[in-house]
Structures are given as structure tokens and as C-alpha cells.
Design a protein around this motif. Structure first.
Motif, mmCIF file in Angstrom:
data_model
loop_
_atom_site.group_PDB
_atom_site.id
_atom_site.type_symbol
_atom_site.label_atom_id
_atom_site.label_comp_id
_atom_site.label_asym_id
_atom_site.label_seq_id
_atom_site.Cartn_x
_atom_site.Cartn_y
_atom_site.Cartn_z
ATOM 1 N N ARG A 12 105.944 4.527 73.282
ATOM 2 C CA ARG A 12 105.513 4.163 74.504
ATOM 3 C C ARG A 12 106.149 4.874 75.538
ATOM 4 O O ARG A 12 107.293 5.532 75.394
ATOM 5 C CB ARG A 12 105.954 2.743 74.729
ATOM 6 C CG ARG A 12 105.209 1.673 73.955
ATOM 7 C CD ARG A 12 105.852 0.277 74.286
ATOM 8 N NE ARG A 12 107.348 0.142 73.918
ATOM 9 C CZ ARG A 12 107.888 -0.861 73.503
ATOM 10 N NH1 ARG A 12 107.237 -1.965 73.136
ATOM 11 N NH2 ARG A 12 109.224 -1.129 73.135
ATOM 12 N N PRO A 13 105.148 5.070 76.785
ATOM 13 C CA PRO A 13 105.812 5.961 77.913
ATOM 14 C C PRO A 13 106.817 5.208 78.530
ATOM 15 O O PRO A 13 106.792 3.882 78.701
ATOM 16 C CB PRO A 13 104.657 6.329 78.810
ATOM 17 C CG PRO A 13 103.658 4.942 78.309
ATOM 18 C CD PRO A 13 104.138 4.774 76.904
ATOM 19 N N GLU A 14 108.011 5.967 79.220
ATOM 20 C CA GLU A 14 108.837 5.377 79.731
ATOM 21 C C GLU A 14 108.466 5.013 81.408
ATOM 22 O O GLU A 14 107.824 6.058 81.905
ATOM 23 C CB GLU A 14 110.182 6.245 79.914
ATOM 24 C CG GLU A 14 110.842 6.369 78.706
ATOM 25 C CD GLU A 14 111.363 5.170 78.130
ATOM 26 O OE1 GLU A 14 112.056 4.452 79.048
ATOM 27 O OE2 GLU A 14 111.526 4.778 76.989
ATOM 28 N N HIS A 15 108.420 3.993 81.701
ATOM 29 C CA HIS A 15 108.111 3.553 83.238
ATOM 30 C C HIS A 15 109.178 3.471 84.054
ATOM 31 O O HIS A 15 110.247 3.164 83.915
ATOM 32 C CB HIS A 15 107.476 2.018 83.113
ATOM 33 C CG HIS A 15 106.041 1.992 82.426
ATOM 34 N ND1 HIS A 15 104.881 2.742 82.507
ATOM 35 C CD2 HIS A 15 105.949 1.493 81.032
ATOM 36 C CE1 HIS A 15 104.181 2.573 81.708
ATOM 37 N NE2 HIS A 15 104.517 1.839 80.737
ATOM 38 N N ASP A 16 108.893 4.073 85.134
ATOM 39 C CA ASP A 16 109.862 4.087 86.360
ATOM 40 C C ASP A 16 110.058 2.636 86.898
ATOM 41 O O ASP A 16 109.028 2.282 87.350
ATOM 42 C CB ASP A 16 109.494 5.203 87.492
ATOM 43 C CG ASP A 16 110.488 5.333 88.477
ATOM 44 O OD1 ASP A 16 111.655 4.751 88.399
ATOM 45 O OD2 ASP A 16 110.090 5.866 89.577
ATOM 46 N N PRO A 17 111.199 2.176 86.983
ATOM 47 C CA PRO A 17 111.193 0.624 87.399
ATOM 48 C C PRO A 17 110.911 0.573 89.082
ATOM 49 O O PRO A 17 110.771 -0.247 89.496
ATOM 50 C CB PRO A 17 112.839 0.346 87.333
ATOM 51 C CG PRO A 17 113.417 1.795 86.963
ATOM 52 C CD PRO A 17 112.520 2.707 86.474
ATOM 53 N N ASP A 18 111.044 1.918 89.620
ATOM 54 C CA ASP A 18 110.662 1.747 91.068
ATOM 55 C C ASP A 18 109.303 2.023 91.397
ATOM 56 O O ASP A 18 108.750 2.005 92.458
ATOM 57 C CB ASP A 18 111.517 2.993 91.957
ATOM 58 C CG ASP A 18 113.006 2.757 91.853
ATOM 59 O OD1 ASP A 18 113.214 1.347 91.919
ATOM 60 O OD2 ASP A 18 113.684 3.711 91.894
ATOM 61 N N ASP A 19 108.468 2.302 90.502
ATOM 62 C CA ASP A 19 107.190 2.680 90.581
ATOM 63 C C ASP A 19 106.449 1.269 90.404
ATOM 64 O O ASP A 19 106.454 0.378 89.529
ATOM 65 C CB ASP A 19 106.550 3.417 89.289
ATOM 66 C CG ASP A 19 105.110 3.688 89.487
ATOM 67 O OD1 ASP A 19 104.532 3.621 90.392
ATOM 68 O OD2 ASP A 19 104.579 4.264 88.431
ATOM 69 N N VAL A 20 105.343 1.031 91.541
ATOM 70 C CA VAL A 20 104.915 -0.399 91.926
ATOM 71 C C VAL A 20 103.300 -0.330 91.440
ATOM 72 O O VAL A 20 102.735 -1.047 91.590
ATOM 73 C CB VAL A 20 105.108 -0.772 93.335
ATOM 74 C CG1 VAL A 20 106.585 -1.239 93.498
ATOM 75 C CG2 VAL A 20 104.474 0.093 94.061
ATOM 76 N N THR A 21 102.868 0.989 90.820
ATOM 77 C CA THR A 21 101.345 0.965 90.594
ATOM 78 C C THR A 21 101.276 0.073 89.331
ATOM 79 O O THR A 21 102.144 -0.331 88.480
ATOM 80 C CB THR A 21 100.993 2.352 90.257
ATOM 81 O OG1 THR A 21 101.764 2.860 88.954
ATOM 82 C CG2 THR A 21 101.086 3.311 91.328
ATOM 83 N N TRP A 22 99.939 -0.228 89.113
ATOM 84 C CA TRP A 22 99.310 -1.213 87.948
ATOM 85 C C TRP A 22 99.568 -0.451 86.791
ATOM 86 O O TRP A 22 99.230 0.705 86.628
ATOM 87 C CB TRP A 22 97.982 -1.593 88.294
ATOM 88 C CG TRP A 22 97.437 -2.474 87.374
ATOM 89 C CD1 TRP A 22 96.932 -2.095 86.315
ATOM 90 C CD2 TRP A 22 97.674 -3.795 87.543
ATOM 91 N NE1 TRP A 22 96.255 -3.379 85.659
ATOM 92 C CE2 TRP A 22 97.078 -4.601 86.454
ATOM 93 C CE3 TRP A 22 98.350 -4.826 88.127
ATOM 94 C CZ2 TRP A 22 96.979 -5.961 85.920
ATOM 95 C CZ3 TRP A 22 98.181 -6.156 88.011
ATOM 96 C CH2 TRP A 22 97.712 -6.768 86.983
ATOM 97 N N ILE A 23 100.188 -1.205 85.897
ATOM 98 C CA ILE A 23 100.283 -0.720 84.497
ATOM 99 C C ILE A 23 99.026 -1.083 83.311
ATOM 100 O O ILE A 23 99.209 -2.703 83.215
ATOM 101 C CB ILE A 23 101.521 -1.132 83.716
ATOM 102 C CG1 ILE A 23 102.679 -0.266 84.707
ATOM 103 C CG2 ILE A 23 101.809 -0.495 82.589
ATOM 104 C CD1 ILE A 23 104.257 -0.784 84.265
#
Length: 110
Positions: A12-23
Motif C-alpha cells: 500500500r502507498p504510504e500516505h502523508d498525514p498532513d495531506d487532505v486530498t481525497w483517498i
């Protein structure tokens, strides 16, 4: 052994916790269906179908279960996929099929 079990999915790709874009949920590049990607006990990743089916409807080679990792907390921290082996499940017992069992590549427009 992981390849024989079908655990060949990319992690799974690592997600940036500060990124607020839709996943968006992951989709299969072959057929476009929704998939769930889980780590396995052998440090590999597997693509699973998004639903459980009775064991009688899933061939033995494609049966998986989702198990919580043991922690000191009663709340599971993560879930791993484990191949169903050894003792066969009851025919009505739910298992998660590998996505490869259900994958039908799109052949383009008719």
C-alpha cells in the motif's frame, strides 16, 4: 512460497498525514474492480476481493482470512492476511477470496 500463494501485490502507498486530498480505494489495473491490499505473514502483500464468500464457493488455493495482529491493547493495530490451510473450513464458513480468482481483464470496447 509467497508467490505460490499469490502474495505478489505491491505494498500500500504510504500516505502523508498532513495531506487532505481525497483517498480513493485501490483498483485492479487489469479489470478495474475494487481490491483490498493487505500485508501477509511472510512480509509480502496480497490483493483480496472486497467481500467475503462461503468457503464452498472459493477454490482452496484462493482462500484467505483477515486476522488482527496481537497487541497489548484490545484495539487491533493492524490486520494481516493469512492463507487458509491445514484444516479445511466448513462449507458455510466465510473466507476472503484472492482477487486473482475474480479478476476478468477488460478486453476493450466491443
Amino acid at each position: 512460497m509467497a508467490v505460490a500463494d499469490g502474495a505478489t501485490a505491491p505494498p500500500r502507498p504510504e500516505h502523508d498525514p498532513d495531506d487532505v486530498t481525497w483517498i480513493e480505494p485501490p483498483v485492479c489495473p487489469e479489470c478495474g474492480a475494487l481490491i483490498r491490499i493487505y500485508p501477509t505473514t511472510c512480509d509480502r502483500w496480497v490483493s483480496l476481493a472486497p467481500m467475503e464468500l462461503p468457503a464452498k464457493d472459493v477454490p482452496e488455493a484462493f482462500r484467505w482470512r483477515l486476522m488482527p495482529l496481537p497487541t497489548r491493547s484490545p484495539i487491533p493495530a493492524d490486520i494481516v492476511a493469512v492463507r487458509v490451510r491445514g484444516i479445511d473450513p466448513l462449507p458455510s464458513e466465510p473466507v476472503v477470496p484472492a482477487h486473482s480468482m475474480m479478476c476478468v481483464p477488460e478486453w476493450g470496447e466491443p
